[in-house]
Structure formats: structure tokens, C-alpha cells
Enzyme design. Structure first.
Site, PDB file in Angstrom:
ATOM      1  N   HIS A  40       0.830  -1.205   0.000  1.00  0.00           N
ATOM      2  CA  HIS A  40       0.000   0.000   0.000  1.00  0.00           C
ATOM      3  C   HIS A  40       0.866   1.257   0.000  1.00  0.00           C
ATOM      4  O   HIS A  40       0.892   2.019   0.971  1.00  0.00           O
ATOM      5  CB  HIS A  40      -0.947  -0.013   1.207  1.00  0.00           C
ATOM      6  CG  HIS A  40      -2.195  -0.793   0.963  1.00  0.00           C
ATOM      7  ND1 HIS A  40      -2.927  -1.387   1.960  1.00  0.00           N
ATOM      8  CD2 HIS A  40      -2.860  -1.090  -0.196  1.00  0.00           C
ATOM      9  CE1 HIS A  40      -3.969  -2.010   1.444  1.00  0.00           C
ATOM     10  NE2 HIS A  40      -3.944  -1.840   0.142  1.00  0.00           N
ATOM     11  N   HIS A  74      -0.347  -8.772   1.077  1.00  0.00           N
ATOM     12  CA  HIS A  74      -1.526  -8.976   1.927  1.00  0.00           C
ATOM     13  C   HIS A  74      -2.187 -10.331   1.703  1.00  0.00           C
ATOM     14  O   HIS A  74      -3.119 -10.689   2.424  1.00  0.00           O
ATOM     15  CB  HIS A  74      -2.558  -7.878   1.649  1.00  0.00           C
ATOM     16  CG  HIS A  74      -1.998  -6.491   1.695  1.00  0.00           C
ATOM     17  ND1 HIS A  74      -1.656  -5.786   0.559  1.00  0.00           N
ATOM     18  CD2 HIS A  74      -1.685  -5.696   2.735  1.00  0.00           C
ATOM     19  CE1 HIS A  74      -1.181  -4.605   0.902  1.00  0.00           C
ATOM     20  NE2 HIS A  74      -1.174  -4.522   2.212  1.00  0.00           N
ATOM     21  N   HIS A 124     -10.251  -4.827   4.255  1.00  0.00           N
ATOM     22  CA  HIS A 124      -8.815  -4.855   3.961  1.00  0.00           C
ATOM     23  C   HIS A 124      -8.464  -6.178   3.278  1.00  0.00           C
ATOM     24  O   HIS A 124      -8.948  -7.236   3.674  1.00  0.00           O
ATOM     25  CB  HIS A 124      -8.010  -4.704   5.254  1.00  0.00           C
ATOM     26  CG  HIS A 124      -6.560  -4.400   5.031  1.00  0.00           C
ATOM     27  ND1 HIS A 124      -5.653  -5.374   4.679  1.00  0.00           N
ATOM     28  CD2 HIS A 124      -5.864  -3.240   5.110  1.00  0.00           C
ATOM     29  CE1 HIS A 124      -4.453  -4.821   4.559  1.00  0.00           C
ATOM     30  NE2 HIS A 124      -4.557  -3.530   4.802  1.00  0.00           N
ATOM     31  N   GLU A 126      -5.890  -8.073   3.383  1.00  0.00           N
ATOM     32  CA  GLU A 126      -5.306  -9.077   4.285  1.00  0.00           C
ATOM     33  C   GLU A 126      -6.398  -9.822   5.036  1.00  0.00           C
ATOM     34  O   GLU A 126      -6.376 -11.054   5.137  1.00  0.00           O
ATOM     35  CB  GLU A 126      -4.369  -8.396   5.286  1.00  0.00           C
ATOM     36  CG  GLU A 126      -3.824  -9.362   6.337  1.00  0.00           C
ATOM     37  CD  GLU A 126      -3.142  -8.652   7.499  1.00  0.00           C
ATOM     38  OE1 GLU A 126      -3.269  -9.133   8.634  1.00  0.00           O
ATOM     39  OE2 GLU A 126      -2.477  -7.617   7.267  1.00  0.00           O
ATOM     40  N   THR A 163      -2.564  -7.985  11.086  1.00  0.00           N
ATOM     41  CA  THR A 163      -1.177  -7.854  11.547  1.00  0.00           C
ATOM     42  C   THR A 163      -0.807  -6.437  11.965  1.00  0.00           C
ATOM     43  O   THR A 163       0.182  -6.244  12.674  1.00  0.00           O
ATOM     44  CB  THR A 163      -0.199  -8.288  10.435  1.00  0.00           C
ATOM     45  OG1 THR A 163      -0.449  -7.511   9.257  1.00  0.00           O
ATOM     46  CG2 THR A 163      -0.369  -9.762  10.119  1.00  0.00           C
ATOM     47  N   SER A 263       5.304   0.160   4.628  1.00  0.00           N
ATOM     48  CA  SER A 263       5.416   0.058   3.173  1.00  0.00           C
ATOM     49  C   SER A 263       5.989   1.338   2.550  1.00  0.00           C
ATOM     50  O   SER A 263       5.881   1.547   1.345  1.00  0.00           O
ATOM     51  CB  SER A 263       4.044  -0.248   2.559  1.00  0.00           C
ATOM     52  OG  SER A 263       3.077   0.698   2.975  1.00  0.00           O
TER      53      SER A 263
END
Length: 282
Positions: A40, A74, A124, A126, A163, A263
């Protein structure tokens, strides 16, 4: 004005690993795609496309002529992974190991008859990937308030976390579940890098009178850092790069703290730091 970088900030292990994998694959496969943005951070995604020709494809049914597909950090859903395999493309899995961990936990616990609760953002990527490994539809909660709203708590629960979430909020949710359920299996799946970055941001924001958090505005872990900074330092700002910096923010400030999401590449952080240090006032 003193400018201080947080003790821990920027690229985490999973992001470094994914970028290294992607660059290596793209050097020998010119039509390489990532299924969804690899990370991201739009600036890093643009760099990968410009320097290595890596393109982003959101729709698994529109892979075109690409014979090489990289799975984002992700992760993707279990169903999409099966679809990829059926298409016969070359698959490189750049899913962060800290994301693979809750996928495996959810699959095992679900197979053993546990109801799954995930602390995270249901939209999201993930969380969607982790959800797909449960036999029954998991319960996804954004906070303890949303947990209390679900009504009757299942008797046999396994809980994991996105996470990038805050450990304090995860602990609060776990305590509520233990009080209101017969059996709770707790798996702390918040990654160490997230915890360290959050703690470093918390410490720095308590002594700074302005905080600048650098990262993609769609990045969950970057937004968490911003919320933490803002809690202790009201004059906190989230920027994607040095072009977002406004000189007026820094007037009469003595200490500027800088942190960055997992990131966020070092070159972006450096540009922001240099822009702040070189600000001129009348």
C-alpha cells in the site's frame, strides 16, 4: 527546529521481501502482474512499473497475456488462489509470512470446530484473505464496541488479529471474550515490526510538538501510526511524500518527529526529512 526520526520506522521484513521477489521475477518476465497492489504505497508501485514494467491487475479474470503473476504481500483469498492455479500461469507468492500465519491458524481452528473472530478491517485485503480460510463465515470486528453488538458470543472461539492492529486494543477484546465465552483460543498475529514501529511513534510523539507520518494514505499500518501520533501530539500530519508538506505547520515548533509506515520506501522518507530541514521562513 530539531528534526528527529523514530527509532523504528519504514520498510518491514515482509515488504522488503516482496519487493526483492518482484524485482527478480520481473527481470526475466517482462509481462509480470501483481494481483492487487503489491504493497500500500502508490509511489513504490509506480517505481516498480517504471523501472521493471510490473503492472497491477485487480481483476483475476483480466490477466490478459501475462504468464507471471505475483501474489501481493496482503495475500489473496483461497478461492482466488485456486483460480490462479487453474489458469496455468506462473505463480509467485509474495504474501508476507506474518499474513500466512493467521491464514493457517484460521484454517486449522475452523476445521477443529472453532468459530473464528478476526480483529481487523473487513474490507482490507489481508483480512479478506484470512477470512477465506474459515469453513464458516468468520466474525470480523473493528473494535470492542462492534464485538459487544454481535449479541450472543459463540462458546468455542479462536481469535486472530490483522497484523497491523494495536496490541492494547487486541488485549481488551481478548479479555472481553474470555469473560463471556467458555473456550477461547488466542493467537497474537500482530507482527513484531508493527508493534515496534507503533511503540517508537508513541514514544517520539510524547516529546515532539509536531509529528509527520509518511506513507500511503490507504495503508492500514500507516494510519495506525498517525492515530497513535495524534493521540499524544495533536499537531500530527499524514503525508505521502514531500509535496504534501505545508510550511505553515512548522511555525513556532521546536521538535519535529518523523515516522513512516511499513510500506514506505527510504527514499520517500529521506525526501520528506530534507524538505522539512530546509524549510525557509520570512
Amino acid at each position: 527546529m530539531e528534526v528527529i526520526l523514530a527509532e523504528k520506522y519504514g520498510f518491514c521484513f515482509g515488504v522488503k521481501r516482496a519487493i526483492k521477489i518482484t524485482e527478480k521475477i520481473a527481470q526475466t518476465n517482462p509481462n509480470t502482474l501483481t494481483l492487487g497492489p503489491l504493497i500500500h504505497n502508490p509511489l513504490e508501485i509506480s517505481r516498480l512499473e517504471k523501472n521493471f514494467g510490473v503492472k497491477v491487475q485487480e481483476n483475476i479474470n483480466n490477466l490478459g497475456q501475462s504468464k507471471s503473476v505475483i501474489i501481493r504481500t496482503h495475500g489473496i483469498t483461497k478461492q482466488n488462489l485456486e483460480t490462479l492455479k487453474q489458469k496455468g500461469v506462473s505463480i509467485t507468492d509474495a504474501t508476507c509470512p506474518f499474513v500466512t500465519k493467521p491464514q493457517k491458524i484460521v484454517e486449522e481452528m475452523s476445521n477443529n470446530g472453532y468459530d473464528i473472530i478476526i480483529f481487523g478491517d473487513e474490507n482490507h485485503p489481508e483480512v479478506r484473505s484470512v477470512m477465506s480460510y474459515s469453513i464458516k463465515t468468520p466474525i470480523v470486528i473493528a473494535n470492542i464496541e462492534s464485538l459487544k453488538e454481535i449479541g450472543k458470543i459463540p462458546k468455542k472461539i479462536a481469535i486472530v488479529s490483522q497484523t497491523t492492529k494495536q496490541i492494547e486494543k487486541f488485549a481488551e477484546i481478548v479479555q472481553y471474550l474470555v469473560t463471556n465465552s467458555l473456550e477461547v483460543r488466542v493467537f497474537n498475529t500482530i507482527c513484531n515490526a508493527t508493534f515496534e514501529n507503533q511503540e517508537a511513534t508513541r514514544n517520539l510523539s510524547q516529546k515532539a510538538d509536531i509529528m509527520v507520518i509518511v506513507g500511503g494514505k490507504s495503508s492500514a499500518n500507516t494510519k495506525q501510526l498517525f492515530y497513535i501520533a495524534q493521540t499524544h501530539c495533536p499537531d500530527s500530519y499524514l503525508v505521502e511524500n514531500e509535496n504534501d508538506i505545508q510550511p505553515s505547520w512548522f511555525e513556532s515548533k521546536n521538535i519535529c518527529g518523523i515516522s513512516a509506515g511499513a510500506s514506505t520506501p527510504n527514499w520517500v522518507i529521506k525526501n520528506v526529512e530534507e524538505k522539512i530541514k530546509n524549510l525557509k521562513y520570512p
